[in-house]
Design a protein around this motif. Structure first.
Motif, PDB file in Angstrom:
ATOM      1  N   ILE A   1       2.703   1.673  -3.559  1.00 42.03           N
ATOM      2  CA  ILE A   1       1.888   2.125  -4.696  1.00 42.03           C
ATOM      3  C   ILE A   1       1.201   3.458  -4.424  1.00 42.03           C
ATOM      4  O   ILE A   1       0.456   3.950  -5.271  1.00 42.03           O
ATOM      5  CB  ILE A   1       0.858   1.060  -5.111  1.00 42.03           C
ATOM      6  CG1 ILE A   1      -0.190   0.826  -4.014  1.00 42.03           C
ATOM      7  CG2 ILE A   1       1.541  -0.227  -5.539  1.00 42.03           C
ATOM      8  CD1 ILE A   1      -1.361  -0.028  -4.447  1.00 42.03           C
TER       9      ILE A   1
ATOM     10  N   PRO B   1     -12.028   0.091  -5.868  1.00 38.63           N
ATOM     11  CA  PRO B   1     -10.803  -0.300  -6.576  1.00 38.63           C
ATOM     12  C   PRO B   1      -9.574   0.444  -6.054  1.00 38.63           C
ATOM     13  O   PRO B   1      -9.652   1.612  -5.649  1.00 38.63           O
ATOM     14  CB  PRO B   1     -11.082   0.109  -8.035  1.00 38.63           C
ATOM     15  CG  PRO B   1     -12.555   0.323  -8.119  1.00 38.63           C
ATOM     16  CD  PRO B   1     -13.003   0.722  -6.755  1.00 38.63           C
ATOM     17  N   ILE B   2      -8.455  -0.227  -6.086  1.00 39.16           N
ATOM     18  CA  ILE B   2      -7.194   0.366  -5.655  1.00 39.16           C
ATOM     19  C   ILE B   2      -6.894   1.629  -6.446  1.00 39.16           C
ATOM     20  O   ILE B   2      -6.456   2.632  -5.889  1.00 39.16           O
ATOM     21  CB  ILE B   2      -6.035  -0.653  -5.776  1.00 39.16           C
ATOM     22  CG1 ILE B   2      -6.153  -1.689  -4.657  1.00 39.16           C
ATOM     23  CG2 ILE B   2      -4.674   0.032  -5.746  1.00 39.16           C
ATOM     24  CD1 ILE B   2      -5.097  -2.774  -4.679  1.00 39.16           C
ATOM     25  N   GLU B   3      -7.166   1.605  -7.755  1.00 39.47           N
ATOM     26  CA  GLU B   3      -6.871   2.760  -8.600  1.00 39.47           C
ATOM     27  C   GLU B   3      -7.620   4.007  -8.128  1.00 39.47           C
ATOM     28  O   GLU B   3      -7.076   5.113  -8.137  1.00 39.47           O
ATOM     29  CB  GLU B   3      -7.217   2.456 -10.063  1.00 39.47           C
ATOM     30  CG  GLU B   3      -6.421   1.332 -10.687  1.00 39.47           C
ATOM     31  CD  GLU B   3      -6.874  -0.060 -10.283  1.00 39.47           C
ATOM     32  OE1 GLU B   3      -6.092  -1.008 -10.464  1.00 39.47           O
ATOM     33  OE2 GLU B   3      -8.007  -0.213  -9.767  1.00 39.47           O
ATOM     34  N   VAL B   4      -8.862   3.833  -7.732  1.00 42.92           N
ATOM     35  CA  VAL B   4      -9.670   4.959  -7.251  1.00 42.92           C
ATOM     36  C   VAL B   4      -9.084   5.494  -5.949  1.00 42.92           C
ATOM     37  O   VAL B   4      -8.982   6.709  -5.751  1.00 42.92           O
ATOM     38  CB  VAL B   4     -11.146   4.534  -7.054  1.00 42.92           C
ATOM     39  CG1 VAL B   4     -11.936   5.601  -6.309  1.00 42.92           C
ATOM     40  CG2 VAL B   4     -11.788   4.236  -8.399  1.00 42.92           C
TER      41      VAL B   4
ATOM     42  N   GLN C   1     -18.192   6.811  -5.985  1.00 38.27           N
ATOM     43  CA  GLN C   1     -17.978   5.492  -5.397  1.00 38.27           C
ATOM     44  C   GLN C   1     -19.151   5.085  -4.507  1.00 38.27           C
ATOM     45  O   GLN C   1     -19.570   3.934  -4.502  1.00 38.27           O
ATOM     46  CB  GLN C   1     -16.661   5.450  -4.625  1.00 38.27           C
ATOM     47  CG  GLN C   1     -15.447   5.593  -5.514  1.00 38.27           C
ATOM     48  CD  GLN C   1     -15.461   4.645  -6.694  1.00 38.27           C
ATOM     49  OE1 GLN C   1     -15.577   3.435  -6.531  1.00 38.27           O
ATOM     50  NE2 GLN C   1     -15.362   5.183  -7.901  1.00 38.27           N
TER      51      GLN C   1
ATOM     52  N   ILE D   1      -5.969   5.244  -4.938  1.00 40.44           N
ATOM     53  CA  ILE D   1      -4.700   5.917  -5.241  1.00 40.44           C
ATOM     54  C   ILE D   1      -4.982   7.333  -5.732  1.00 40.44           C
ATOM     55  O   ILE D   1      -4.324   8.289  -5.326  1.00 40.44           O
ATOM     56  CB  ILE D   1      -3.868   5.124  -6.274  1.00 40.44           C
ATOM     57  CG1 ILE D   1      -3.359   3.822  -5.659  1.00 40.44           C
ATOM     58  CG2 ILE D   1      -2.698   5.962  -6.798  1.00 40.44           C
ATOM     59  CD1 ILE D   1      -2.724   2.872  -6.654  1.00 40.44           C
ATOM     60  N   GLU D   2      -5.977   7.461  -6.597  1.00 44.23           N
ATOM     61  CA  GLU D   2      -6.347   8.785  -7.098  1.00 44.23           C
ATOM     62  C   GLU D   2      -6.781   9.694  -5.947  1.00 44.23           C
ATOM     63  O   GLU D   2      -6.392  10.859  -5.878  1.00 44.23           O
ATOM     64  CB  GLU D   2      -7.483   8.658  -8.123  1.00 44.23           C
ATOM     65  CG  GLU D   2      -7.901   9.976  -8.729  1.00 44.23           C
ATOM     66  CD  GLU D   2      -9.030   9.840  -9.746  1.00 44.23           C
ATOM     67  OE1 GLU D   2      -9.511  10.878 -10.213  1.00 44.23           O
ATOM     68  OE2 GLU D   2      -9.434   8.696 -10.072  1.00 44.23           O
TER      69      GLU D   2
ATOM     70  N   TYR E   1       0.817  -1.203   0.000  1.00 43.84           N
ATOM     71  CA  TYR E   1       0.000   0.000   0.000  1.00 43.84           C
ATOM     72  C   TYR E   1       0.858   1.264   0.000  1.00 43.84           C
ATOM     73  O   TYR E   1       0.557   2.228  -0.691  1.00 43.84           O
ATOM     74  CB  TYR E   1      -0.936   0.022   1.212  1.00 43.84           C
ATOM     75  CG  TYR E   1      -2.140  -0.889   1.118  1.00 43.84           C
ATOM     76  CD1 TYR E   1      -2.444  -1.609  -0.038  1.00 43.84           C
ATOM     77  CD2 TYR E   1      -2.996  -1.035   2.196  1.00 43.84           C
ATOM     78  CE1 TYR E   1      -3.547  -2.439  -0.104  1.00 43.84           C
ATOM     79  CE2 TYR E   1      -4.113  -1.855   2.132  1.00 43.84           C
ATOM     80  CZ  TYR E   1      -4.383  -2.554   0.985  1.00 43.84           C
ATOM     81  OH  TYR E   1      -5.493  -3.356   0.920  1.00 43.84           O
TER      82      TYR E   1
ATOM     83  N   LEU F   1      -0.961   4.137  -1.931  1.00 44.57           N
ATOM     84  CA  LEU F   1      -2.294   4.017  -1.349  1.00 44.57           C
ATOM     85  C   LEU F   1      -2.347   4.624   0.045  1.00 44.57           C
ATOM     86  O   LEU F   1      -3.380   5.115   0.465  1.00 44.57           O
ATOM     87  CB  LEU F   1      -2.692   2.549  -1.292  1.00 44.57           C
ATOM     88  CG  LEU F   1      -4.168   2.223  -1.304  1.00 44.57           C
ATOM     89  CD1 LEU F   1      -4.898   2.913  -2.422  1.00 44.57           C
ATOM     90  CD2 LEU F   1      -4.384   0.732  -1.386  1.00 44.57           C
TER      91      LEU F   1
ATOM     92  N   THR G   1      -3.718  10.723  -3.914  1.00 42.68           N
ATOM     93  CA  THR G   1      -2.943  11.684  -4.706  1.00 42.68           C
ATOM     94  C   THR G   1      -3.582  13.060  -4.644  1.00 42.68           C
ATOM     95  O   THR G   1      -2.897  14.068  -4.414  1.00 42.68           O
ATOM     96  CB  THR G   1      -2.821  11.207  -6.168  1.00 42.68           C
ATOM     97  OG1 THR G   1      -2.182   9.924  -6.182  1.00 42.68           O
ATOM     98  CG2 THR G   1      -2.022  12.184  -7.001  1.00 42.68           C
TER      99      THR G   1
ATOM    100  N   ARG H   1     -11.407  -0.654   0.897  1.00 36.14           N
ATOM    101  CA  ARG H   1     -11.121  -1.879   0.142  1.00 36.14           C
ATOM    102  C   ARG H   1     -12.130  -2.968   0.480  1.00 36.14           C
ATOM    103  O   ARG H   1     -12.582  -3.690  -0.399  1.00 36.14           O
ATOM    104  CB  ARG H   1      -9.692  -2.375   0.419  1.00 36.14           C
ATOM    105  CG  ARG H   1      -8.612  -1.523  -0.183  1.00 36.14           C
ATOM    106  CD  ARG H   1      -8.589  -1.578  -1.705  1.00 36.14           C
ATOM    107  NE  ARG H   1      -8.286  -2.915  -2.152  1.00 36.14           N
ATOM    108  CZ  ARG H   1      -8.847  -3.506  -3.217  1.00 36.14           C
ATOM    109  NH1 ARG H   1      -9.730  -2.877  -3.951  1.00 36.14           N
ATOM    110  NH2 ARG H   1      -8.518  -4.723  -3.553  1.00 36.14           N
TER     111      ARG H   1
END
Length: 126
Positions: free
Chosen positions: A23, A59-62, A87, A64-65, A20, A25, A68, A54
């Protein structure tokens, strides 16, 4: 708090915590002088948030966004809110699908129980 303590507290493996962080997270965790991860209360809040999201299927991508955007500062507050609303709406739609599926399964189970009940009555008459 060490990675082992955080792992035990949240039921997340140490490898998952490292992943986590790697990447993006969760924000980078401070290290002690001996290079051991030293989780703060704020870090633990991130771990708890990510675990919750989770487990809800985000999703992990969401995520991460989201992290960020959070790190970019207050000017991204509206974008973060929109992301969370999207979401939430996805989760609500999934819940509705699941409710429908549960209702369908309940109907099928009721028919099986009815059929089994009739067969049992027939056995008693013999």
């Amino acid at each position: 708090m060490t990675i082992a303590e955080v792992s035990a507290k949240f039921g997340v493996s140490q490898d998952t915590l490292r992943y986590y962080e790697r990447i993006g997270l969760i924000p980078p965790v401070n290290r002690s002088k001996s290079k051991i991860r030293d989780y703060t209360e704020e870090d633990c809040k991130w771990v708890e948030f990510i675990k919750c999201m989770r487990s809800s299927g985000l999703p992990i991508e969401v995520l991460i966004e989201y992290v960020t955007l959070f790190q970019e500062g207050d000017e991204t507050a509206e974008a973060r809110k929109v992301l969370l609303i999207e979401q939430r709406d996805n989760l609500v739609a999934k819940m509705e699908e699941m409710k429908s599926t549960i209702e369908r399964l309940n109907g099928k189970i009721a028919r099986y129980e009815e059929t089994i009940g009739k067969k049992e009555k027939g056995l008693r008459r013999s």
